[in-house]
Enzyme design. Structure first.
Site, PDB file in Angstrom:
ATOM      1  N   LYS A 137      30.847  -9.979  -0.494  1.00 37.65           N
ATOM      2  CA  LYS A 137      30.619  -8.800  -1.274  1.00 37.65           C
ATOM      3  C   LYS A 137      29.049  -9.030  -1.771  1.00 37.65           C
ATOM      4  CE  LYS A 137      31.431  -6.785  -5.727  1.00 37.65           C
ATOM      5  NZ  LYS A 137      32.160  -6.865  -6.962  1.00 37.65           N
ATOM      6  N   LYS A 143      30.257 -13.792  -3.405  1.00 34.51           N
ATOM      7  CA  LYS A 143      29.705 -12.652  -4.207  1.00 34.51           C
ATOM      8  C   LYS A 143      28.302 -12.904  -4.496  1.00 34.51           C
ATOM      9  CE  LYS A 143      30.464  -9.801  -7.888  1.00 34.51           C
ATOM     10  NZ  LYS A 143      31.533  -9.218  -9.173  1.00 34.51           N
TER      11      LYS A 143
HETATM   12  C1  PBG Z   1      32.523  -7.718 -11.829  1.00 35.17           C
HETATM   13  C2  PBG Z   1      32.556  -6.506 -10.686  1.00 35.17           C
HETATM   14  C3  PBG Z   1      31.180  -5.883 -10.299  1.00 35.17           C
HETATM   15  C4  PBG Z   1      31.582  -5.351  -9.031  1.00 35.17           C
HETATM   16  C5  PBG Z   1      32.788  -5.369  -8.772  1.00 35.17           C
HETATM   17  N1  PBG Z   1      33.417  -6.329  -9.821  1.00 35.17           N
HETATM   18  C6  PBG Z   1      29.971  -6.063 -10.767  1.00 35.17           C
HETATM   19  C7  PBG Z   1      28.886  -6.979 -10.964  1.00 35.17           C
HETATM   20  O1  PBG Z   1      29.132  -8.263 -10.562  1.00 35.17           O
HETATM   21  O2  PBG Z   1      28.075  -7.179 -11.576  1.00 35.17           O
HETATM   22  C8  PBG Z   1      30.792  -4.351  -8.202  1.00 35.17           C
HETATM   23  C9  PBG Z   1      31.405  -3.134  -7.323  1.00 35.17           C
HETATM   24  C10 PBG Z   1      30.333  -2.174  -6.973  1.00 35.17           C
HETATM   25  O3  PBG Z   1      29.334  -2.241  -7.171  1.00 35.17           O
HETATM   26  O4  PBG Z   1      30.938  -1.361  -6.341  1.00 35.17           O
HETATM   27  N2  PBG Z   1      33.754  -7.331 -12.544  1.00 35.17           N
END
Ligand code: PBG
Length: 310
Positions: A235, A183
């Site tokens: 992601k 991520k």
């Molecule tokens: C954290 C989380 C995020 C997203 C999914 N889980 C935000 C981040 O890491 O700042 C982002 C999902 C999206 O942007 O559609 N719980």
């Protein structure tokens, strides 16, 4: 002929719909930066979830949005039985049973008053190991509430081992772990911060990955697989298709890719201006993500796509 020789398929069963459930709403609230996506009430969530599953989507990923007053430094409302996400999981588990794969975002950022994905130490830094202990409590609460899949998205080191052991000790051997393994610290999460009414100031660069690092991403994926992840995720999706490809080439477990809020917003905004055709581009991007090697794609268009492909 084209259908006969098509190399890549995109079917509703490949898609997971992320959904937001908010506490204290009397009707669904629009998320302005994500046209067509809402924060749900319990009732509207139930209806939308049933409709998406009837349309054929493969799974649902739930995010909780508590009342601001209920947020604290350690995200207690995420663990509480009557916390909004756990209540919604119980609703959907009762409504849908095994008709879908019910997934929960297992992270603290929606529940903490500082908006970070973990608990903080005395100097305000995210404390990796203390956070993992909290993730175990969160995961067990979500599994108790009916989640089939736990989705740790906080990028703490060792989070998969901690959660796997914690789930097993609580009798949840059958609950799977979808690790947000690679991520990246991405600007594409912008609209999500509105979607969950995030309290975050600053950024997540101490725990999320540097966008330039593909080798490190593969290392993270290998670690999570070794820790027992049942599925791994990359992601965001579109700016990281090389990482999706590389993950698919080495992973013995299914690979998911998350087409995140900013990807959805970007295409929606261009389409709203009449500059591109939304359906064509949404399907093209999702096909591209599948072509890159994703077995599963999380997308806010999941239910729409199921309708378009019907
Ligand atoms: C954290 C989380 C995020 C997203 C999914 N889980 C935000 C981040 O890491 O700042 C982002 C999902 C999206 O942007 O559609 N719980």
């Amino acid at each position: 002929m084209r259908r006969l020789v098509a190399e890549t398929s995109l079917e509703p069963r490949h898609l997971v719909l992320p959904m937001f459930i908010a506490d204290g709403l009397t009707e669904p609230r629009a998320i302005t930066s994500m046209p067509g996506v809402v924060q749900h009430t319990r009732e509207s969530l139930r209806r939308a979830a049933v409709a998406a599953v009837d349309a054929g989507v493969g799974g649902l990923m739930l995010f909780g949005v508590p009342r601001d007053d209920d947020k604290d430094a350690t995200g207690s409302v995420g663990i509480a039985d009557d916390g909004v996400l756990n209540v919604a999981l119980r609703d959907l588990a009762a409504e849908l049973g095994d008709a879908t794969v019910l997934m929960a975002d297992t992270c603290l950022d929606e529940f903490t008053d500082h908006g970070h994905c973990g608990v903080l130490d005395d100097e305000g830094r995210v404390d990796n190991d203390a956070t993992n202990a909290r993730y175990v409590e969160l995961a067990v609460a979500q599994a108790n509430s009916g989640a089939h899949v736990i989705g740790p998205s906080g990028m703490m080191d060792g989070q998969v081992t901690a959660i796997r052991d914690g789930l097993d000790a609580a009798g949840h051997q059958d609950v799977a772990v979808l690790a947000y393994a690679a991520k990246f610290a991405s600007g594409f999460y912008g609209p999500f911060r509105e979607a969950v009414a995030s309290s975050l100031e600053g950024d997540r660069r101490t725990y999320q990955q540097d966008p330039g690092n593909a080798r490190e991403a593969l290392h993270e994926i290998e670690l999570d697989i070794a820790e027992g992840a049942d599925m791994v995720m990359v992601k965001p999706a579109m700016a990281y298709l090389d990482v999706v490809r590389a993950a698919a080439d080495i992973s013995p477990v299914p690979v998911a890719a998350y087409q995140v809020s900013g990807e959805y917003a970007m295409i929606s905004a261009a389409a709203a201006n009449g500059w591109i055709d939304m359906r064509t581009v949404a399907l093209e991007t999702l096909t591209g993500i599948r072509r890159a090697g994703a077995d599963i794609v999380l997308t806010y268009w999941a239910a729409d796509v199921a309708g378009w492909l019907a």
